[in-house]
Design an enzyme around this catalytic site. Structure first.
Site, PDB file in Angstrom:
ATOM      1  N   ASP A   6     -59.971 -24.008 -57.320  1.00 24.02           N
ATOM      2  CA  ASP A   6     -59.448 -22.656 -57.557  1.00 24.02           C
ATOM      3  C   ASP A   6     -58.412 -22.755 -58.668  1.00 24.02           C
ATOM      4  O   ASP A   6     -57.398 -23.451 -58.524  1.00 24.02           O
ATOM      5  CB  ASP A   6     -58.818 -22.068 -56.301  1.00 24.02           C
ATOM      6  CG  ASP A   6     -58.159 -20.729 -56.578  1.00 24.02           C
ATOM      7  OD1 ASP A   6     -58.865 -19.794 -56.982  1.00 24.02           O
ATOM      8  OD2 ASP A   6     -56.926 -20.622 -56.413  1.00 24.02           O
ATOM      9  N   GLY A   8     -55.601 -21.094 -60.739  1.00 25.75           N
ATOM     10  CA  GLY A   8     -54.643 -20.014 -60.810  1.00 25.75           C
ATOM     11  C   GLY A   8     -53.850 -20.078 -62.098  1.00 25.75           C
ATOM     12  O   GLY A   8     -53.961 -21.034 -62.870  1.00 25.75           O
ATOM     13  N   ASN A  11     -50.945 -22.915 -60.949  1.00 29.47           N
ATOM     14  CA  ASN A  11     -51.464 -24.142 -60.344  1.00 29.47           C
ATOM     15  C   ASN A  11     -52.970 -24.076 -60.144  1.00 29.47           C
ATOM     16  O   ASN A  11     -53.561 -22.994 -60.027  1.00 29.47           O
ATOM     17  CB  ASN A  11     -50.796 -24.400 -58.994  1.00 29.47           C
ATOM     18  CG  ASN A  11     -49.326 -24.742 -59.132  1.00 29.47           C
ATOM     19  OD1 ASN A  11     -48.946 -25.529 -59.993  1.00 29.47           O
ATOM     20  ND2 ASN A  11     -48.494 -24.147 -58.303  1.00 29.47           N
ATOM     21  N   VAL A  13     -55.832 -25.655 -57.510  1.00 32.45           N
ATOM     22  CA  VAL A  13     -56.000 -26.320 -56.222  1.00 32.45           C
ATOM     23  C   VAL A  13     -57.404 -26.905 -56.168  1.00 32.45           C
ATOM     24  O   VAL A  13     -58.387 -26.222 -56.457  1.00 32.45           O
ATOM     25  CB  VAL A  13     -55.777 -25.346 -55.053  1.00 32.45           C
ATOM     26  CG1 VAL A  13     -55.859 -26.089 -53.726  1.00 32.45           C
ATOM     27  CG2 VAL A  13     -54.435 -24.646 -55.179  1.00 32.45           C
ATOM     28  N   ALA A 108     -60.800 -13.254 -58.303  1.00 31.78           N
ATOM     29  CA  ALA A 108     -61.741 -14.041 -57.508  1.00 31.78           C
ATOM     30  C   ALA A 108     -61.061 -14.693 -56.317  1.00 31.78           C
ATOM     31  O   ALA A 108     -61.614 -14.742 -55.207  1.00 31.78           O
ATOM     32  CB  ALA A 108     -62.399 -15.097 -58.392  1.00 31.78           C
ATOM     33  N   ASP A 109     -59.829 -15.185 -56.520  1.00 31.98           N
ATOM     34  CA  ASP A 109     -59.126 -15.870 -55.440  1.00 31.98           C
ATOM     35  C   ASP A 109     -58.838 -14.952 -54.269  1.00 31.98           C
ATOM     36  O   ASP A 109     -58.819 -15.383 -53.111  1.00 31.98           O
ATOM     37  CB  ASP A 109     -57.826 -16.495 -55.955  1.00 31.98           C
ATOM     38  CG  ASP A 109     -56.930 -15.486 -56.661  1.00 31.98           C
ATOM     39  OD1 ASP A 109     -57.441 -14.463 -57.170  1.00 31.98           O
ATOM     40  OD2 ASP A 109     -55.712 -15.724 -56.725  1.00 31.98           O
ATOM     41  N   ASP A 129     -50.828 -13.958 -50.291  1.00 31.52           N
ATOM     42  CA  ASP A 129     -50.936 -15.195 -51.068  1.00 31.52           C
ATOM     43  C   ASP A 129     -49.727 -15.299 -51.984  1.00 31.52           C
ATOM     44  O   ASP A 129     -49.534 -14.478 -52.885  1.00 31.52           O
ATOM     45  CB  ASP A 129     -52.226 -15.182 -51.881  1.00 31.52           C
ATOM     46  CG  ASP A 129     -52.521 -16.543 -52.525  1.00 31.52           C
ATOM     47  OD1 ASP A 129     -51.611 -17.396 -52.569  1.00 31.52           O
ATOM     48  OD2 ASP A 129     -53.660 -16.743 -52.976  1.00 31.52           O
ATOM     49  N   THR A 132     -48.506 -17.197 -58.398  1.00 33.48           N
ATOM     50  CA  THR A 132     -47.797 -16.674 -59.560  1.00 33.48           C
ATOM     51  C   THR A 132     -47.393 -15.229 -59.307  1.00 33.48           C
ATOM     52  O   THR A 132     -46.277 -14.806 -59.618  1.00 33.48           O
ATOM     53  CB  THR A 132     -48.690 -16.761 -60.815  1.00 33.48           C
ATOM     54  OG1 THR A 132     -49.120 -18.116 -60.970  1.00 33.48           O
ATOM     55  CG2 THR A 132     -47.919 -16.328 -62.050  1.00 33.48           C
ATOM     56  N   THR A 185     -21.756 -18.342 -54.945  1.00 33.94           N
ATOM     57  CA  THR A 185     -22.784 -17.743 -55.796  1.00 33.94           C
ATOM     58  C   THR A 185     -24.169 -18.324 -55.523  1.00 33.94           C
ATOM     59  O   THR A 185     -25.154 -17.587 -55.422  1.00 33.94           O
ATOM     60  CB  THR A 185     -22.422 -17.942 -57.277  1.00 33.94           C
ATOM     61  OG1 THR A 185     -21.156 -17.329 -57.533  1.00 33.94           O
ATOM     62  CG2 THR A 185     -23.468 -17.300 -58.177  1.00 33.94           C
TER      63      THR A 185
END
Length: 254
Positions: A6, A8, A11, A13, A108-109, A129, A132, A185
């Site tokens: 897959d 992306g 990344n 996978v 598609a994912d 999911d 990104t 902070t």
């Protein structure tokens, strides 16, 4: 053996299955400027460390949301595996009704995730999911893909904050802070990002459940799914290999 990939935006996978058993999986950066030869060196190294031989791979199925990678991976498969891979295309897939205005627009994912989720749970679902982008996908109790929502991913939002607010330090966001009310902070930034995203997730799930009119199972996948699962009130299960499982299931239809 079956090789599933897959691709992306951030990344890639990769997984290898022996029947229904996931032997090994890897998550690597998506490199748009690589070549088929460089990708072969990468795959050979990954396989070698796990005792997998390229000659044992009988077929390959790939889903991608990065068009430039199609030529690279296609060339790799032809040159080093000796055959063309199966490319999953949501627009032409008939195994799940896609009830959107234009199925070709759906990543598609997202359909692959929906297929795997419904195959495992057989009920109405919301699949989140964390990639990104953070995507929310709705599946009916009949196994129909109803549509969903897309929001900026956690890392994209964090990078925008650090880039635009020059006085704010970069912080690691892989562990939730102990308190929502930060005492410095760095803790304040972590709380805002992590608990803020949990609030986004829970709010979106609540609204989607209302529109669906059912009580869907809420599952999560993606690189930061485990992190948000720790602070979300609505995620019921994390499925790290969901996309790979979906590709395996879909491969049976070819």
């Amino acid at each position: 053996m079956l090789l599933v990939i897959d691709i992306g935006n951030t990344n890639m996978v990769i997984g290898v299955y022996d029947g229904n058993h996931l032997i090994k999986d890897w998550r690597i950066r998506t490199e748009r400027n690589t070549t088929e030869d460089e990708f072969n060196l990468l795959i050979t190294g990954l396989f070698g460390g796990s005792g997998i031989q390229p000659k044992d791979i009988d077929s390959t199925i790939i889903s991608s949301v990065v068009p430039p990678m199609v030529t690279i991976l296609n060339s790799f498969c032809l040159k080093y595996l000796g055959y063309s891979p199966h490319w999953f295309d949501a627009a032409s897939y008939t195994g799940m009704p896609i009830l959107t205005h234009n199925p070709a627009e759906v990543g598609a994912d997202r359909i692959v995730n929906a297929v795997a989720a419904f195959d495992k749970y057989h009920c109405s679902l919301i699949v989140i999911d964390f990639g990104t982008a953070t995507t929310f996908d709705s599946i009916s109790e009949k196994g129909e893909y109803l549509g969903g929502a897309i929001s900026p991913g956690i890392m994209i939002s964090s990078e925008a904050l650090f880039r635009k607010a020059s006085k704010l330090p970069r912080v690691e966001i892989f562990v939730p802070p102990e308190s929502v009310i930060g005492k410095d902070t760095a803790a304040s930034i972590k709380a805002g990002i992590i608990y803020g995203y949990a609030g986004l997730v829970d709010g979106m799930v609540k609204r989607m459940k209302t529109e669906m009119g059912t009580d869907p199972r809420v599952i999560a996948t993606g690189g930061l799914a485990e992190l948000i699962n720790k602070v979300s009130e609505t995620i019921e299960a994390v499925e790290p290999a969901l996309t790979l499982d979906g590709l395996r299931i879909i491969s049976n239809s070819f």
